[in-house]
Design a protein around this motif. Sequence first.
Motif, mmCIF file in Angstrom:
data_model
loop_
_atom_site.group_PDB
_atom_site.id
_atom_site.type_symbol
_atom_site.label_atom_id
_atom_site.label_comp_id
_atom_site.label_asym_id
_atom_site.label_seq_id
_atom_site.Cartn_x
_atom_site.Cartn_y
_atom_site.Cartn_z
ATOM 1 N N ASN A 147 0.817 -1.215 0.000
ATOM 2 C CA ASN A 147 0.000 0.000 0.000
ATOM 3 C C ASN A 147 0.850 1.263 0.000
ATOM 4 O O ASN A 147 0.449 2.290 -0.545
ATOM 5 N N LEU A 148 2.035 1.174 0.601
ATOM 6 C CA LEU A 148 2.938 2.323 0.613
ATOM 7 C C LEU A 148 3.710 2.444 -0.690
ATOM 8 O O LEU A 148 3.853 3.536 -1.242
ATOM 9 N N THR A 149 4.189 1.322 -1.216
ATOM 10 C CA THR A 149 5.186 1.380 -2.293
ATOM 11 C C THR A 149 4.660 1.078 -3.681
ATOM 12 O O THR A 149 5.329 1.404 -4.675
ATOM 13 N N ASP A 150 3.508 0.388 -3.786
ATOM 14 C CA ASP A 150 3.002 -0.086 -5.085
ATOM 15 C C ASP A 150 3.977 -1.039 -5.774
ATOM 16 O O ASP A 150 4.014 -1.145 -7.009
ATOM 17 N N ASP A 151 4.765 -1.755 -4.981
ATOM 18 C CA ASP A 151 5.798 -2.638 -5.514
ATOM 19 C C ASP A 151 5.216 -4.032 -5.747
ATOM 20 O O ASP A 151 5.112 -4.851 -4.838
ATOM 21 N N LYS A 152 4.846 -4.327 -7.006
ATOM 22 C CA LYS A 152 4.263 -5.631 -7.334
ATOM 23 C C LYS A 152 5.268 -6.763 -7.172
ATOM 24 O O LYS A 152 4.894 -7.894 -6.846
ATOM 25 N N SER A 153 6.539 -6.487 -7.393
ATOM 26 C CA SER A 153 7.556 -7.536 -7.273
ATOM 27 C C SER A 153 7.639 -8.037 -5.833
ATOM 28 O O SER A 153 7.997 -9.198 -5.597
ATOM 29 N N PHE A 154 7.320 -7.179 -4.889
ATOM 30 C CA PHE A 154 7.318 -7.579 -3.487
ATOM 31 C C PHE A 154 6.243 -8.636 -3.250
ATOM 32 O O PHE A 154 6.470 -9.622 -2.551
ATOM 33 N N ILE A 155 5.069 -8.441 -3.854
ATOM 34 C CA ILE A 155 4.001 -9.442 -3.740
ATOM 35 C C ILE A 155 4.433 -10.753 -4.387
ATOM 36 O O ILE A 155 4.228 -11.840 -3.834
ATOM 37 N N GLU A 156 5.015 -10.664 -5.581
ATOM 38 C CA GLU A 156 5.456 -11.860 -6.293
ATOM 39 C C GLU A 156 6.435 -12.670 -5.451
ATOM 40 O O GLU A 156 6.391 -13.906 -5.433
ATOM 41 N N HIS A 157 7.306 -11.974 -4.743
ATOM 42 C CA HIS A 157 8.318 -12.654 -3.925
ATOM 43 C C HIS A 157 7.678 -13.478 -2.810
ATOM 44 O O HIS A 157 8.183 -14.554 -2.466
ATOM 45 N N TYR A 158 6.565 -12.990 -2.266
ATOM 46 C CA TYR A 158 5.970 -13.630 -1.091
ATOM 47 C C TYR A 158 4.650 -14.354 -1.373
ATOM 48 O O TYR A 158 4.042 -14.890 -0.447
#
Length: 800
Positions: free
Chosen positions: A492-503
Amino acid sequence: MTRSPLLIFLLLFSISISAQVELNYPDVKYTTQNINANWVSHPDISGGEDRVILFRNTFNVTDVNQDLIINISADNHYFLYVNGKIVTHGPQLSDIKHWKFETLNLKKYLQNDKNVIAIKVINFGKRRFYGLQSIFTSVMVNGVTENAQTLTTTGKGDTWLCLLDDSYKAIDVNWRGGGPKSIVGGFYANNPTDFIDMNKYPRDWEQLDFDDSTWSRTIFFESASSMGGSMAYLLEPRNLPLLTWEKEAIGNLVRSTETALPTFPASGKLEIPSNKIATFLIDQKYVTNGFPELIFSKGKNASIKIKYAENLFDENDEKGDRDDIKNKRLLGYYDSIVSNGKDAQKFIPNWMRTFRFVEFEIETKEQELVLDSFINYRSRTNIVSSASFTSDNEMYNNIFDICKRTVDICTQDYFLSDAYYETMQYVGDTKIHALLWQAMSGNSDHTKNAIEQFHQSRDAEGNILGAYPLRSTFIYPTYSLVWVDMISDYYNLTDDKSFIEHYKDGIVHTLAGFEKNMNELNLVNETKYRYFIDWYSGPNDGKGTATKNNGKNSAVVSLHYVHALQNAAKLFEVIGDSLTAEKYESRANAIKKSVFDLCYDSNRQVFAERPDKTIYDQHTNIMAILTDAIDKNQQKALLTKILNDKDLLQATYYYRFYLFQAIEKVGAPELFDLAQKPWESMITDHMTTTLERFESKKKPTRSEVHPWSASPAYFYFNYLAGIKSVKNNFEEVRIAPVFGKLQSMDGLLPTTKGNIVFNLKKSKTKLSAEITIPEEMKGELVWNGKHIPLKQGKNKYTLK
């Protein structure tokens, strides 16, 4: 309590002893591929006993302008010196499979010709800190640059020498055994303290001219790496900055067995006559932590006990006003030292101490003892915490101060749950701490580190360990759900989709594991683990749950599962996995319906904690609002009702984070002040950091430096001032103040794009605002339905 100019001065006054930096932060430059060292130890070390080993390597330097870079790590903990000057201590806390090493450039400590690198390695023994995993008392140094190759530890003819420091012995902190207790009670998970006999201490061992001719050669323990991983520790570069080592003055004596109070340690020395028993108390005026240094002279065989505590206790083990020391005693852990009678002896503890009060208990023999100086070296993350907040309400200002100080103290190279008793990184605590730290510093590296470490703790059933790193097994199934929520917070803070993919696979595993806890009612079943929710006060405290039946059919636990499912559904929708998102959303809706059908009491118009409607708490109702288990048009009325119903089990400091979220969700800033009332007693009692739990005679709280209780400071920025990132970690910002009880707010909020500086004033329906946003940021100011674009730089706005 008002903001004391003296207090602010003391907090700001610090001298950085070491500006050393971690070369692999923020970007990795020196990987494990270049490590050729071995782990080494002393030939007479046995294994896991409490021991200190001293290591030295004397070497020559022909060009002090050349970089001299090393990798270093140790088990359990090390202090590194070059030519007698401290460089840093470490390693960063982690586990055996992800053991951290530091990478340092020692160039600035060097001199032409002869130099010495000295390392103290401490094993705290069987009662070591619960967060410390361990294999063997050992050290690893790897020379990276060519001129550092002579420093590489091999244990096979290298140039390192070592000595067992027989002056040291661990003092176990007694909290559950027989005999007098070292602390007021409850769980203690921190390290043991130190007994040091200076008669056996190899004085100046870290100095260049020390005679180490009788020291032993190191022996090989294990290789640093091998095919397929490691024979011992699987090494990783440190991923956070080094800790600070900043000089901090210590306050004045406030009580003594002597008739007159000397000015020690603020100024001057203190002489204790021969054959004397003396006790004196120092009040730092605020809680701090670090490594206190005592320099003392003479006093052959005198005993010096240094006791540390966050607070004092009366005869009933109650605290009351922290400024009132009359008839109160210090109960806390201590270090014990025996003097060797020489001048300028130095003691620094082997692990961090936390204190507001320090008490010396001294017994001299036939020679007088002189205390020369007593100072503290503050140790915490090098990332700057620069946020500030001031309003027209002094109570809010003081609450902000104690919240910020708590968060600053407890952000080390991981997130401490508290600074004194446990010092572990718990999932539930860290969710709140991470959001606070990001607001205070604008940096999310500690958050990413914590989320990854929790991810690494997962067991075969999908459970995240309740605290990690950890050498035990603590599982609270609700904390596994909170880990999912933390990933949602970060996205929600970063909009970093790769972070979701990692986890994403970890999320699936964890939620699938929790699903096995659900029963035919669509409520949770009991498990062999404890569903921690809050430290409920009153007769229904079931060790963190309200049910006393192992959580069976708990509505609030079931709704925490809903909350995690809802967050997971949004995350999977973002990465285009609509099938998984729909599955989680459907499951969340089914559980919500069951909770409403089985636990909502239409007569009382609140949710019960379980279907038999024998327990009612604020917690279930708060989570019902956050998950929309009750219609949105009924949520504000429900929230108002539970805040004014004293018969409900009350949300304590920890769970009021979720209460503040519910207030924000329903748009009820007028309720914020009421929800914050418990913090006012901390200010009235002159606390300088935040408590762990509500005080009660049945269960007096221990910890006074507990970040999970610091949430008001986060909502001052996020809700009252209304400052929110709406895209890519503050690439775009929305400022929509709601004020609540306040009439004016000004402050500074650091972000990854620069500082937001604001001054907001409300007059009836009029808003006057001075706002400065960085050049890399754009956004809008929102007031009474009006949306005004924000201009870069400093601007004034007036809205009606």
